[in-house]
Motif scaffolding. Sequence first.
Motif, PDB file in Angstrom:
ATOM      1  N   MET A 126       0.824  -1.200   0.000  1.00 52.73           N
ATOM      2  CA  MET A 126       0.000   0.000   0.000  1.00 52.73           C
ATOM      3  C   MET A 126       0.860   1.253   0.000  1.00 52.73           C
ATOM      4  O   MET A 126       0.587   2.213  -0.731  1.00 52.73           O
ATOM      5  N   GLY A 127       1.919   1.276   0.811  1.00 48.95           N
ATOM      6  CA  GLY A 127       2.767   2.458   0.889  1.00 48.95           C
ATOM      7  C   GLY A 127       3.396   2.806  -0.441  1.00 48.95           C
ATOM      8  O   GLY A 127       3.352   3.958  -0.898  1.00 48.95           O
ATOM      9  N   ARG A 128       3.967   1.800  -1.094  1.00 52.61           N
ATOM     10  CA  ARG A 128       4.613   2.075  -2.386  1.00 52.61           C
ATOM     11  C   ARG A 128       3.576   2.440  -3.442  1.00 52.61           C
ATOM     12  O   ARG A 128       3.847   3.267  -4.323  1.00 52.61           O
ATOM     13  N   SER A 145      -4.498   8.390   7.916  1.00 50.09           N
ATOM     14  CA  SER A 145      -4.203   6.967   8.067  1.00 50.09           C
ATOM     15  C   SER A 145      -4.888   6.173   6.970  1.00 50.09           C
ATOM     16  O   SER A 145      -6.043   6.431   6.622  1.00 50.09           O
ATOM     17  N   ASN A 146      -4.146   5.195   6.429  1.00 47.89           N
ATOM     18  CA  ASN A 146      -4.697   4.287   5.429  1.00 47.89           C
ATOM     19  C   ASN A 146      -5.385   3.081   6.074  1.00 47.89           C
ATOM     20  O   ASN A 146      -5.718   2.121   5.398  1.00 47.89           O
ATOM     21  N   THR A 147      -5.613   3.128   7.383  1.00 49.36           N
ATOM     22  CA  THR A 147      -6.251   2.005   8.056  1.00 49.36           C
ATOM     23  C   THR A 147      -7.563   1.617   7.379  1.00 49.36           C
ATOM     24  O   THR A 147      -8.304   2.474   6.892  1.00 49.36           O
ATOM     25  N   SER A 148      -7.833   0.323   7.371  1.00 53.20           N
ATOM     26  CA  SER A 148      -9.072  -0.165   6.774  1.00 53.20           C
ATOM     27  C   SER A 148     -10.157  -0.420   7.812  1.00 53.20           C
ATOM     28  O   SER A 148     -11.287  -0.743   7.453  1.00 53.20           O
ATOM     29  N   SER A 149      -9.812  -0.269   9.107  1.00 55.12           N
ATOM     30  CA  SER A 149     -10.835  -0.595  10.108  1.00 55.12           C
ATOM     31  C   SER A 149     -10.667   0.121  11.446  1.00 55.12           C
ATOM     32  O   SER A 149     -11.638   0.275  12.183  1.00 55.12           O
ATOM     33  N   ILE A 150      -9.470   0.572  11.805  1.00 55.30           N
ATOM     34  CA  ILE A 150      -9.239   1.137  13.137  1.00 55.30           C
ATOM     35  C   ILE A 150      -9.852   2.526  13.239  1.00 55.30           C
ATOM     36  O   ILE A 150      -9.757   3.337  12.317  1.00 55.30           O
ATOM     37  N   GLU A 153      -0.083   7.580   6.456  1.00 55.20           N
ATOM     38  CA  GLU A 153       0.485   6.408   7.147  1.00 55.20           C
ATOM     39  C   GLU A 153      -0.030   5.141   6.496  1.00 55.20           C
ATOM     40  O   GLU A 153      -1.240   4.988   6.308  1.00 55.20           O
ATOM     41  N   ALA A 154       0.902   4.229   6.153  1.00 54.39           N
ATOM     42  CA  ALA A 154       0.524   2.958   5.517  1.00 54.39           C
ATOM     43  C   ALA A 154       1.365   1.828   6.089  1.00 54.39           C
ATOM     44  O   ALA A 154       1.961   1.044   5.357  1.00 54.39           O
ATOM     45  N   VAL A 155       1.414   1.759   7.426  1.00 53.55           N
ATOM     46  CA  VAL A 155       2.145   0.684   8.105  1.00 53.55           C
ATOM     47  C   VAL A 155       1.163  -0.421   8.463  1.00 53.55           C
ATOM     48  O   VAL A 155      -0.049  -0.265   8.307  1.00 53.55           O
ATOM     49  N   PRO A 156       1.647  -1.583   8.952  1.00 49.51           N
ATOM     50  CA  PRO A 156       0.733  -2.683   9.280  1.00 49.51           C
ATOM     51  C   PRO A 156      -0.392  -2.286  10.234  1.00 49.51           C
ATOM     52  O   PRO A 156      -0.288  -1.319  11.000  1.00 49.51           O
ATOM     53  N   GLU A 157      -1.484  -3.056  10.185  1.00 49.26           N
ATOM     54  CA  GLU A 157      -2.727  -2.734  10.889  1.00 49.26           C
ATOM     55  C   GLU A 157      -2.611  -3.025  12.383  1.00 49.26           C
ATOM     56  O   GLU A 157      -3.249  -3.933  12.924  1.00 49.26           O
ATOM     57  N   SER A 158      -1.785  -2.213  13.051  1.00 50.24           N
ATOM     58  CA  SER A 158      -1.578  -2.321  14.494  1.00 50.24           C
ATOM     59  C   SER A 158      -1.856  -0.969  15.125  1.00 50.24           C
ATOM     60  O   SER A 158      -1.205   0.034  14.777  1.00 50.24           O
ATOM     61  N   PHE A 159      -2.804  -0.917  16.043  1.00 47.68           N
ATOM     62  CA  PHE A 159      -3.158   0.342  16.700  1.00 47.68           C
ATOM     63  C   PHE A 159      -1.945   0.936  17.406  1.00 47.68           C
ATOM     64  O   PHE A 159      -1.674   2.141  17.301  1.00 47.68           O
ATOM     65  N   GLU A 160      -1.191   0.108  18.113  1.00 49.96           N
ATOM     66  CA  GLU A 160      -0.037   0.592  18.870  1.00 49.96           C
ATOM     67  C   GLU A 160       1.025   1.168  17.941  1.00 49.96           C
ATOM     68  O   GLU A 160       1.590   2.237  18.208  1.00 49.96           O
ATOM     69  N   LEU A 161       1.310   0.468  16.848  1.00 49.77           N
ATOM     70  CA  LEU A 161       2.321   0.933  15.900  1.00 49.77           C
ATOM     71  C   LEU A 161       1.906   2.258  15.275  1.00 49.77           C
ATOM     72  O   LEU A 161       2.705   3.198  15.163  1.00 49.77           O
ATOM     73  N   LYS A 162       0.665   2.348  14.870  1.00 46.78           N
ATOM     74  CA  LYS A 162       0.185   3.564  14.218  1.00 46.78           C
ATOM     75  C   LYS A 162       0.181   4.754  15.180  1.00 46.78           C
ATOM     76  O   LYS A 162       0.627   5.853  14.816  1.00 46.78           O
ATOM     77  N   THR A 163      -0.310   4.561  16.395  1.00 51.91           N
ATOM     78  CA  THR A 163      -0.379   5.681  17.326  1.00 51.91           C
ATOM     79  C   THR A 163       1.016   6.164  17.719  1.00 51.91           C
ATOM     80  O   THR A 163       1.242   7.370  17.868  1.00 51.91           O
ATOM     81  N   GLU A 164       1.950   5.247  17.869  1.00 51.96           N
ATOM     82  CA  GLU A 164       3.320   5.647  18.191  1.00 51.96           C
ATOM     83  C   GLU A 164       3.923   6.473  17.051  1.00 51.96           C
ATOM     84  O   GLU A 164       4.560   7.514  17.280  1.00 51.96           O
ATOM     85  N   LEU A 165       3.699   6.032  15.825  1.00 52.93           N
ATOM     86  CA  LEU A 165       4.243   6.736  14.670  1.00 52.93           C
ATOM     87  C   LEU A 165       3.610   8.112  14.510  1.00 52.93           C
ATOM     88  O   LEU A 165       4.302   9.110  14.263  1.00 52.93           O
ATOM     89  N   PHE A 166       2.293   8.196  14.680  1.00 51.06           N
ATOM     90  CA  PHE A 166       1.619   9.482  14.564  1.00 51.06           C
ATOM     91  C   PHE A 166       2.053  10.437  15.681  1.00 51.06           C
ATOM     92  O   PHE A 166       2.195  11.645  15.458  1.00 51.06           O
ATOM     93  N   GLY A 167       2.252   9.899  16.879  1.00 47.74           N
ATOM     94  CA  GLY A 167       2.702  10.740  17.982  1.00 47.74           C
ATOM     95  C   GLY A 167       4.038  11.397  17.685  1.00 47.74           C
ATOM     96  O   GLY A 167       4.256  12.580  17.992  1.00 47.74           O
ATOM     97  N   GLN A 168       4.951  10.655  17.064  1.00 46.34           N
ATOM     98  CA  GLN A 168       6.260  11.204  16.700  1.00 46.34           C
ATOM     99  C   GLN A 168       6.133  12.180  15.533  1.00 46.34           C
ATOM    100  O   GLN A 168       6.722  13.267  15.549  1.00 46.34           O
ATOM    101  N   ALA A 169       5.368  11.809  14.516  1.00 47.93           N
ATOM    102  CA  ALA A 169       5.208  12.675  13.343  1.00 47.93           C
ATOM    103  C   ALA A 169       4.557  13.998  13.729  1.00 47.93           C
ATOM    104  O   ALA A 169       4.914  15.060  13.198  1.00 47.93           O
ATOM    105  N   ASP A 170       3.645  13.967  14.667  1.00 48.88           N
ATOM    106  CA  ASP A 170       2.937  15.162  15.115  1.00 48.88           C
ATOM    107  C   ASP A 170       3.909  16.193  15.689  1.00 48.88           C
ATOM    108  O   ASP A 170       3.711  17.401  15.544  1.00 48.88           O
TER     109      ASP A 170
END
Length: 284
Positions: free
Chosen positions: A14-16, A117-122, A89-106
């Motif tokens: 998805m990212g590429r 986020s490209n999440t399909s369900s979270i 954001e297009a990393v694996p579908e993990s809430f913890e991974l995504k929130t950590e990454l967004f916290g740093q990017a912010d």
Amino acid sequence: MSIRQITVLGTGTMGRGIAYLSAVAGFETVLFDVDEGALEAARSAIESTLRKGVEKGKVTEDAARQAVARVQLVPDLEPAVSGADLIVEAVPESFELKTELFGQADVFCGPDTILASNTSSISITKLAANVERRDRFIGMHFFNPPHVMKLIEIVVGDRTSDATVELVRSVAERMGKTPIVVRDSPGFATSRLGVAIGLEAIRMFEEGVASAEDIDRAMELGYNHPMGPLRLTDLVGLDVRLGIAEYLASTLGTRFEPPQLLRDMVAQGRLGKKTGQGFYRWEA
């Protein structure tokens, strides 16, 4: 505000694919991953897709060269996001991974940057809880493969502003996509409907109602679906579908409880196309 630079976090399929769409649409495109080998593999995949596009007459040679030139590979998060107008954001579908990454990017990006986020369900609202700019946080759900599928599902969180929705809608349209706007709810619109059909197809196969091929043909020829639900599950990844089903079951109830066959196949490593075996056998 106008969008000039898009930073894509993650170099998976998805990212590429999102980076490809961004570059072809004329945006300056930064692709981030801590794994430099993954970055180079993503660049090769983008160039390969462009070559195929040129061969098929969908992209001119000049446009392809310009698109390649717009893509930067950056293995460090701060320089990757510091100049971004939109971060996807297009990393694996993990809430913890995504929130950590967004916290740093912010922390690292500019005050007006939009986080998507490209999440399909979270839940977009829950993902936004770890950032300050909740009015500029949104879901931008692309479909696999991104360069082919026409839909982008824009997911509006509790605090997402109208201005953010309109900017993201304009980006989707510039990428040649058709956007739909949905309220933040479990599974949004597309995953909720798609998973419901997919899980029932797996139950039918598990019960011996019909072969995988015939279940898929029923939806392709009887309901004009371009691809049957079991082949689509293979393409998406059985592990991805299991994760979404478990999340939906926890939020919407037992009707989304994954069939035992799906759990067994994931445990056996039969994840679909990416492992060569799912409901179908896939050649490398």
